[in-house]
Scaffold this motif. Structure first.
Motif, PDB file in Angstrom:
ATOM      1  N   PHE A   9       0.754  -1.206  -0.114  1.00 18.99           N
ATOM      2  CA  PHE A   9      -0.025   0.033  -0.012  1.00 18.99           C
ATOM      3  C   PHE A   9       0.818   1.370  -0.056  1.00 18.99           C
ATOM      4  O   PHE A   9       0.802   2.109  -0.761  1.00 18.99           O
ATOM      5  N   ILE A  10       1.963   1.212   0.905  1.00 19.81           N
ATOM      6  CA  ILE A  10       2.781   2.460   0.881  1.00 19.81           C
ATOM      7  C   ILE A  10       3.675   2.324  -0.592  1.00 19.81           C
ATOM      8  O   ILE A  10       3.711   3.697  -1.054  1.00 19.81           O
ATOM      9  N   ALA A  11       4.286   1.556  -0.964  1.00 21.04           N
ATOM     10  CA  ALA A  11       4.906   1.243  -2.007  1.00 21.04           C
ATOM     11  C   ALA A  11       4.228   1.782  -3.159  1.00 21.04           C
ATOM     12  O   ALA A  11       4.795   2.588  -4.225  1.00 21.04           O
ATOM     13  N   GLU A  12       2.935   1.681  -3.292  1.00 26.52           N
ATOM     14  CA  GLU A  12       2.181   2.043  -4.508  1.00 26.52           C
ATOM     15  C   GLU A  12       1.669   3.505  -4.639  1.00 26.52           C
ATOM     16  O   GLU A  12       1.096   4.070  -5.664  1.00 26.52           O
ATOM     17  N   ALA A  13       2.037   4.056  -3.379  1.00 24.28           N
ATOM     18  CA  ALA A  13       1.727   5.333  -3.278  1.00 24.28           C
ATOM     19  C   ALA A  13       2.437   6.381  -4.201  1.00 24.28           C
ATOM     20  O   ALA A  13       3.686   6.181  -4.525  1.00 24.28           O
ATOM     21  N   ARG A  14       2.070   7.436  -4.773  1.00 25.36           N
ATOM     22  CA  ARG A  14       2.748   8.586  -5.437  1.00 25.36           C
ATOM     23  C   ARG A  14       3.240   9.446  -4.668  1.00 25.36           C
ATOM     24  O   ARG A  14       2.788   9.641  -3.581  1.00 25.36           O
ATOM     25  N   PHE A  15       4.176  10.138  -4.927  1.00 24.47           N
ATOM     26  CA  PHE A  15       4.859  11.172  -4.179  1.00 24.47           C
ATOM     27  C   PHE A  15       4.052  12.315  -3.954  1.00 24.47           C
ATOM     28  O   PHE A  15       3.386  12.807  -5.122  1.00 24.47           O
ATOM     29  N   ASN A  16       3.851  12.764  -2.914  1.00 24.88           N
ATOM     30  CA  ASN A  16       2.583  13.857  -2.584  1.00 24.88           C
ATOM     31  C   ASN A  16       2.873  14.915  -1.547  1.00 24.88           C
ATOM     32  O   ASN A  16       4.324  14.830  -1.315  1.00 24.88           O
TER      33      ASN A  16
END
Length: 452
Positions: A9-16
């Motif tokens: 879930f964290i790995a799939e996040a976009r830089f925000n």
């Protein structure tokens, strides 16, 4: 009921914006971390005059901060895995900011020395918490870059210390230079919301609402169902995290990492302290020798950023080993060069491959160990490395008293780089194995550590 793998879930996040804020405040803290450590050198002449100190006393006071860092890295690294990284990180910021600011009103050397030690404790606790936090919450392929950028701000802190000293010393005196160190303390209410405890700890302690809030910040586009079950982290092992460094086939890796950190920081601190003197001995003017120091640090920044990118692409270990070999080679060649342009290039490469590789080594450690013991591992590796940092200047002093040829001095400084490369070669990478639906070991991320 849906199952959410936290790491995925964290790995799939976009830089925000939250990542940007977390990274910004981490870099801000590191800047003042370094500022507080080295500003002593800028005010030292004024202190020696005001308190009538001799060089021996002045040197001893300088060492108290470094000794405090070593103790703080080990102590707070262990406490962060026990009490929570956010709590220990905030305590470390308060300690080093408050102690450094109080140095500005210290009535004499004894009180100043005690405050330097206390500030060093806080400074030592910063890095294990920040690196572990950035590793925990970085999107896929960003962890090494995050940490590389963070480590570059040590140099920014050094530059800030120089500029603040130049601006304030002539007009307001050395006291004002230390009062600037209180700035992180004043801004703590703005930054604390960007600091998060380990997701593994939140899950293990049943703090599900805090875990949900953290995941929503890191990946606001992800789906967090109200009935979701969370998995993805190895459960904490019985016993202390320190003991866990030597169990489950980690003993060899831990010892090799410690040797590598000791050797690399011995090499870095020895070269940083003695490079100007070595170049003067080789026949160069002092101004030219100081130019080498500037180039060395510029190379460190460039090397850290480049190696961070390469480590995300190819794997940390595949980058570290050849870089330490190159650092040893460039240092050796420095002893034989006599062309200024060639020497500057070699010094730049030396900075990139010694300091740059050491900075990325922290990223390797943070990804090598499971999350529940990550701060402990970083803290102890950093603490052992600080022993090398203490030995380095003495090692160089012994070499110079032997009146060896300049080329031999550089050769002896290069040898620890080869030992560091050899030590990392023997660090075994363990394959992840599923033990249950709720415990997925992350002992070594193959994609991050090896590039596989």
């Amino acid at each position: 009921m849906t199952t959410i793998n936290i790491r995925d879930f964290i790995a799939e996040a976009r830089f925000n914006r939250f990542h940007a804020g977390m990274l910004f405040w981490a870099c801000f803290i590191i800047t003042f971390d370094m500022y507080d450590l080295i500003v002593y050198g800028s005010v030292l002449p004024a202190l020696m005059k005001e308190w009538s100190m001799d060089p021996l006393q002045a040197g001893a006071i300088g060492s108290y901060g470094i000794f405090g860092m070593m103790v703080g890295a080990i102590l707070f690294g262990i406490l962060a895995d026990r009490l929570g990284r956010k709590r220990v990180l905030l305590a470390s910021v308060i300690l080093f900011s408050l102690a450094s600011a109080l140095c500005g009103i210290a009535p004499g050397p004894l009180e100043f020395s005690l405050l330097r030690f206390l500030g060093g404790l806080g400074i030592g606790g910063i890095l294990p918490c920040l690196i572990a936090m950035l590793t925990d919450y970085a999107p896929k392929g960003r962890a090494n870059t995050f940490i590389a950028l963070l480590m570059c701000f040590f140099s920014v802190g050094g530059i800030l210390a120089a500029f603040v000293s130049m601006l304030l010393l002539p007009t307001l005196g050395w006291h004002a230079v230390y009062f600037v160190a209180a700035l992180p303390l004043l801004l703590l209410p703005l930054m604390h919301k960007y600091f998060l405890d380990s997701p593994a700890a939140l899950l293990a302690q049943g703090r599900i609402s805090e875990l949900r809030a953290a995941l929503a910040k890191v990946n606001p586009e992800g789906e967090l169902g109200s009935d979701a079950e969370f998995t993805g982290f190895q459960e904490a092992e019985a016993g202390s995290p320190v003991r866990a460094l030597f169990t489950h086939r980690r003993a060899l890796g831990t010892l090799m990492i410690w040797i590598a950190f000791f050797m690399c920081l011995l090499m870095i601190n020895g070269v940083s302290i003695w490079l100007p003197k070595l170049m003067v001995t080789a026949g160069y003017a002092l101004n030219s020798s100081l130019t080498f120091m500037i180039v060395l640090n510029v190379g460190a920044i460039a090397g850290t950023l480049l190696l961070g990118k390469l480590a995300d692409k190819w794997g940390v270990k595949k980058v570290l080993i050849p870089m330490f070999v190159v650092s040893a080679l460039s240092l050796t060649l420095l002893g034989f060069g006599n062309n200024m342009a060639v020497l500057l290039v070699l010094v730049f490469i030396t900075g990139a491959c010694t300091m740059g590789a050491q900075n990325i080594s922290y990223s390797f450690v943070s990804q090598y160990y499971p999350s529940f013991m990550r701060s402990t591992a970083i803290g102890l590796a950093s603490g052992v490395g600080r022993l090398g940092a203490i030995v380095g200047p003495t090692f160089g002093g012994v070499l110079l008293t032997m009146n060896l040829p300049v080329a031999m001095n550089f050769l002896f400084f290069a040898i620890p780089g080869l030992f560091a490369a050899l030590a990392f070669t023997f660090v075994p990478l363990m394959k992840a194995r599923n033990t249950s639906d709720h415990a997925v070991p992350e002992t070594a991320s193959q994609s991050s550590l090896t590039g596989a």
